[in-house]
Design a protein around this motif. Structure first.
Motif, PDB file in Angstrom:
ATOM      1  N   GLY A  66      30.610  43.462  41.965  1.00 48.15           N
ATOM      2  CA  GLY A  66      30.694  44.830  41.790  1.00 48.15           C
ATOM      3  C   GLY A  66      31.269  45.811  42.882  1.00 48.15           C
ATOM      4  O   GLY A  66      30.862  46.791  42.807  1.00 48.15           O
ATOM      5  N   ALA A  67      31.918  44.965  43.734  1.00 49.29           N
ATOM      6  CA  ALA A  67      32.250  45.735  45.017  1.00 49.29           C
ATOM      7  C   ALA A  67      33.531  46.429  44.631  1.00 49.29           C
ATOM      8  O   ALA A  67      34.408  46.338  43.750  1.00 49.29           O
ATOM      9  CB  ALA A  67      32.873  44.473  45.946  1.00 49.29           C
ATOM     10  N   SER A  68      33.858  47.631  45.348  1.00 49.60           N
ATOM     11  CA  SER A  68      34.661  48.629  45.038  1.00 49.60           C
ATOM     12  C   SER A  68      36.092  48.049  45.250  1.00 49.60           C
ATOM     13  O   SER A  68      37.261  48.491  44.721  1.00 49.60           O
ATOM     14  CB  SER A  68      34.427  49.802  45.463  1.00 49.60           C
ATOM     15  N   TRP A  69      36.130  47.265  46.494  1.00 46.81           N
ATOM     16  CA  TRP A  69      37.494  46.705  47.016  1.00 46.81           C
ATOM     17  C   TRP A  69      38.106  45.508  46.152  1.00 46.81           C
ATOM     18  O   TRP A  69      39.198  45.031  46.630  1.00 46.81           O
ATOM     19  CB  TRP A  69      37.146  46.202  48.291  1.00 46.81           C
ATOM     20  N   TRP A  70      37.513  45.302  45.014  1.00 41.09           N
ATOM     21  CA  TRP A  70      38.059  43.863  44.412  1.00 41.09           C
ATOM     22  C   TRP A  70      39.389  44.047  43.798  1.00 41.09           C
ATOM     23  O   TRP A  70      40.112  43.196  43.782  1.00 41.09           O
ATOM     24  CB  TRP A  70      37.050  43.498  43.172  1.00 41.09           C
ATOM     25  N   ALA A  71      39.852  45.239  43.111  1.00 42.85           N
ATOM     26  CA  ALA A  71      41.092  45.498  42.803  1.00 42.85           C
ATOM     27  C   ALA A  71      42.054  45.262  43.671  1.00 42.85           C
ATOM     28  O   ALA A  71      43.071  44.645  43.565  1.00 42.85           O
ATOM     29  CB  ALA A  71      40.856  46.871  41.822  1.00 42.85           C
ATOM     30  N   PRO A  72      42.073  46.198  44.960  1.00 39.49           N
ATOM     31  CA  PRO A  72      43.146  45.904  45.874  1.00 39.49           C
ATOM     32  C   PRO A  72      43.264  44.628  46.371  1.00 39.49           C
ATOM     33  O   PRO A  72      44.421  44.230  46.506  1.00 39.49           O
ATOM     34  CB  PRO A  72      42.694  46.851  46.955  1.00 39.49           C
ATOM     35  N   ALA A  73      42.051  44.005  46.535  1.00 41.16           N
ATOM     36  CA  ALA A  73      42.018  42.484  47.028  1.00 41.16           C
ATOM     37  C   ALA A  73      42.878  41.677  46.015  1.00 41.16           C
ATOM     38  O   ALA A  73      43.721  40.823  46.613  1.00 41.16           O
ATOM     39  CB  ALA A  73      40.918  41.996  47.413  1.00 41.16           C
ATOM     40  N   ALA A 101      51.922  38.871  37.219  1.00 38.35           N
ATOM     41  CA  ALA A 101      52.053  40.144  36.744  1.00 38.35           C
ATOM     42  C   ALA A 101      51.086  40.655  35.901  1.00 38.35           C
ATOM     43  O   ALA A 101      50.602  41.801  36.013  1.00 38.35           O
ATOM     44  CB  ALA A 101      53.424  40.115  35.916  1.00 38.35           C
ATOM     45  N   ALA A 102      50.254  39.990  35.024  1.00 34.31           N
ATOM     46  CA  ALA A 102      49.091  40.532  34.299  1.00 34.31           C
ATOM     47  C   ALA A 102      47.979  40.792  35.109  1.00 34.31           C
ATOM     48  O   ALA A 102      47.245  41.899  34.991  1.00 34.31           O
ATOM     49  CB  ALA A 102      48.909  39.481  33.322  1.00 34.31           C
ATOM     50  N   ILE A 103      47.778  39.896  36.323  1.00 27.74           N
ATOM     51  CA  ILE A 103      46.687  40.287  37.286  1.00 27.74           C
ATOM     52  C   ILE A 103      46.806  41.649  37.778  1.00 27.74           C
ATOM     53  O   ILE A 103      45.976  42.383  37.774  1.00 27.74           O
ATOM     54  CB  ILE A 103      46.463  39.207  38.273  1.00 27.74           C
ATOM     55  N   ILE A 104      48.255  41.767  38.392  1.00 29.95           N
ATOM     56  CA  ILE A 104      48.273  42.910  38.767  1.00 29.95           C
ATOM     57  C   ILE A 104      48.196  44.147  37.930  1.00 29.95           C
ATOM     58  O   ILE A 104      47.626  45.403  38.453  1.00 29.95           O
ATOM     59  CB  ILE A 104      49.658  43.010  39.630  1.00 29.95           C
ATOM     60  N   VAL A 105      48.878  44.306  36.843  1.00 26.89           N
ATOM     61  CA  VAL A 105      48.771  45.334  35.828  1.00 26.89           C
ATOM     62  C   VAL A 105      47.327  45.646  35.488  1.00 26.89           C
ATOM     63  O   VAL A 105      46.912  46.678  35.290  1.00 26.89           O
ATOM     64  CB  VAL A 105      49.468  45.062  34.574  1.00 26.89           C
ATOM     65  N   LEU A 106      46.754  44.670  35.198  1.00 26.37           N
ATOM     66  CA  LEU A 106      45.210  44.780  34.603  1.00 26.37           C
ATOM     67  C   LEU A 106      44.347  45.265  35.903  1.00 26.37           C
ATOM     68  O   LEU A 106      43.592  46.127  35.709  1.00 26.37           O
ATOM     69  CB  LEU A 106      44.640  43.699  34.250  1.00 26.37           C
ATOM     70  N   SER A 107      44.707  44.986  37.058  1.00 29.91           N
ATOM     71  CA  SER A 107      43.867  45.654  38.324  1.00 29.91           C
ATOM     72  C   SER A 107      44.161  46.911  38.615  1.00 29.91           C
ATOM     73  O   SER A 107      43.313  47.655  38.924  1.00 29.91           O
ATOM     74  CB  SER A 107      44.197  44.569  39.451  1.00 29.91           C
TER      75      SER A 107
END
Length: 112
Positions: A66-73, A101-107
């Motif tokens: 639940g870390a806030s930085w997971w998406a940028p990482a 590409a899917a990982i980037i879009v979903l993040s």
């Protein structure tokens, strides 16, 4: 569902180590250390693979925790992975590029 997504990111990262760190096998249909653009890039590919693995695994652990930085990482890890795939491009990497590409879009959707 968060656990599954986090474990997927960790597994995706570890897969980079399994593909780019072992010595080349003549039975494989491609050489993961060869670039159609730059020739032998085994060392650079290994460095990028380790970086992608570490950052994607961190993103997966961050997502689970639940870390806030997971998406940028996660976006950074997928971008490193995409750079590695483009550097050592072969037809086998097309699906992996789609996964990144899917990982980037979903993040990105989670950020915005």
């Amino acid at each position: 569902m968060i656990w599954i997504a986090g474990l997927f990111l960790i597994a995706h990262g570890l897969l980079h180590l399994a593909i780019w760190l072992p010595k080349p096998d003549k039975k494989m249909p491609f050489d993961a250390g060869h670039s159609p653009f730059a020739g032998n890039v085994r060392r650079l590919a290994a460095v990028l693979a380790v970086a992608a693995a570490l950052v994607l695994a961190a993103g997966g652990l961050g997502l689970i925790g639940g870390a806030s930085w997971w998406a940028p990482a996660t976006i950074s890890g997928a971008a490193i992975s995409a750079a590695l795939l483009l550097l050592t491009f072969n037809k086998w990497w097309l699906i992996a590029l789609g996964i990144n590409a899917a990982i980037i879009v979903l993040s990105l959707q989670q950020i915005g």
